[in-house]
Motif scaffolding. Sequence first.
Motif, PDB file in Angstrom:
ATOM      1  N   HIS A 140       0.859  -1.189   0.021  1.00  0.00           N
ATOM      2  CA  HIS A 140      -0.118  -0.105  -0.087  1.00  0.00           C
ATOM      3  C   HIS A 140       0.797   1.233   0.096  1.00  0.00           C
ATOM      4  O   HIS A 140       0.445   2.368   0.494  1.00  0.00           O
ATOM      5  CB  HIS A 140      -0.987  -0.132   1.177  1.00  0.00           C
ATOM      6  CG  HIS A 140      -1.916  -0.986   1.089  1.00  0.00           C
ATOM      7  ND1 HIS A 140      -3.525  -0.876   0.409  1.00  0.00           N
ATOM      8  CD2 HIS A 140      -2.084  -2.389   1.337  1.00  0.00           C
ATOM      9  CE1 HIS A 140      -3.945  -1.978   0.402  1.00  0.00           C
ATOM     10  NE2 HIS A 140      -3.470  -2.856   0.937  1.00  0.00           N
ATOM     11  N   GLY A 166      -0.163   4.136   2.483  1.00  0.00           N
ATOM     12  CA  GLY A 166      -1.743   4.306   2.347  1.00  0.00           C
ATOM     13  C   GLY A 166      -2.208   4.516   1.034  1.00  0.00           C
ATOM     14  O   GLY A 166      -3.322   4.707   0.866  1.00  0.00           O
ATOM     15  N   ARG A 186      -4.352   3.552  -2.029  1.00  0.00           N
ATOM     16  CA  ARG A 186      -5.537   2.721  -2.306  1.00  0.00           C
ATOM     17  C   ARG A 186      -6.030   2.674  -3.607  1.00  0.00           C
ATOM     18  O   ARG A 186      -7.066   2.000  -3.649  1.00  0.00           O
ATOM     19  CB  ARG A 186      -6.759   3.490  -1.265  1.00  0.00           C
ATOM     20  CG  ARG A 186      -6.518   3.505  -0.002  1.00  0.00           C
ATOM     21  CD  ARG A 186      -7.556   4.115   0.751  1.00  0.00           C
ATOM     22  NE  ARG A 186      -7.145   4.316   2.136  1.00  0.00           N
ATOM     23  CZ  ARG A 186      -8.026   4.030   3.193  1.00  0.00           C
ATOM     24  NH1 ARG A 186      -9.229   4.212   2.839  1.00  0.00           N
ATOM     25  NH2 ARG A 186      -7.569   4.113   4.377  1.00  0.00           N
ATOM     26  N   CYS A 229      -1.136   6.402  -4.787  1.00  0.00           N
ATOM     27  CA  CYS A 229      -1.999   7.336  -3.867  1.00  0.00           C
ATOM     28  C   CYS A 229      -2.801   8.253  -5.244  1.00  0.00           C
ATOM     29  O   CYS A 229      -2.586   8.318  -6.265  1.00  0.00           O
ATOM     30  CB  CYS A 229      -1.314   8.291  -3.061  1.00  0.00           C
ATOM     31  SG  CYS A 229      -0.452   9.683  -3.938  1.00  0.00           S
TER      32      CYS A 229
END
Length: 179
Positions: free
Chosen positions: A101, A110, A112, A135
């Motif tokens: 991620h 982070g 996604r 991202c």
Amino acid sequence: MHRPPTAITARTWMNTRVRVLNVTYEDFDVVPAARAVVLLNEELAITLVEHTPRFVVRSQHVAIPLPHTIQLLEYVHTPPRPAIDDDARASFAAVLARDHHRCAYCGQPGARTVDHVFPKSRGGGDHYGNLVAACSDCNGRKADRTPEEADMPLLWVPRAPRTDQKRQQAIWRELAPTT
């Protein structure tokens, strides 16, 4: 995120998973602890690594330390697994997991979304060598351009995951003698 080991009791030990290695020390399977104890009791396997914290499985006539890793005493042939290469079709979830991620353009955790390195609108495919985690900001900024056209170099080259190799290396590290 590493969780501390949970206490094992007479009621829960069977829920533990045990790694099984072939006689050649190759990763073979993961089995319930109850199956591993049967293999040990039938002398079809030996314990290589005991479970931590230590727990002993007891019956009227037998006491066997709960294993973490066992080794079969006879070779069991397994058909070769199909190779996953960079041209293999990939799911978005698998790409996010492979890249942990982390955005392949800015490196921030982070991510996604998944980006096609060579844009899908221009013929890029859904395979491991063409997909990276990204991202939302970087994915939108790159749009339907190549990384070179967008002046957004990749931080790594996308490749198919090598989970079998990584798992076997982890087994070798676990079994290596500590000095």
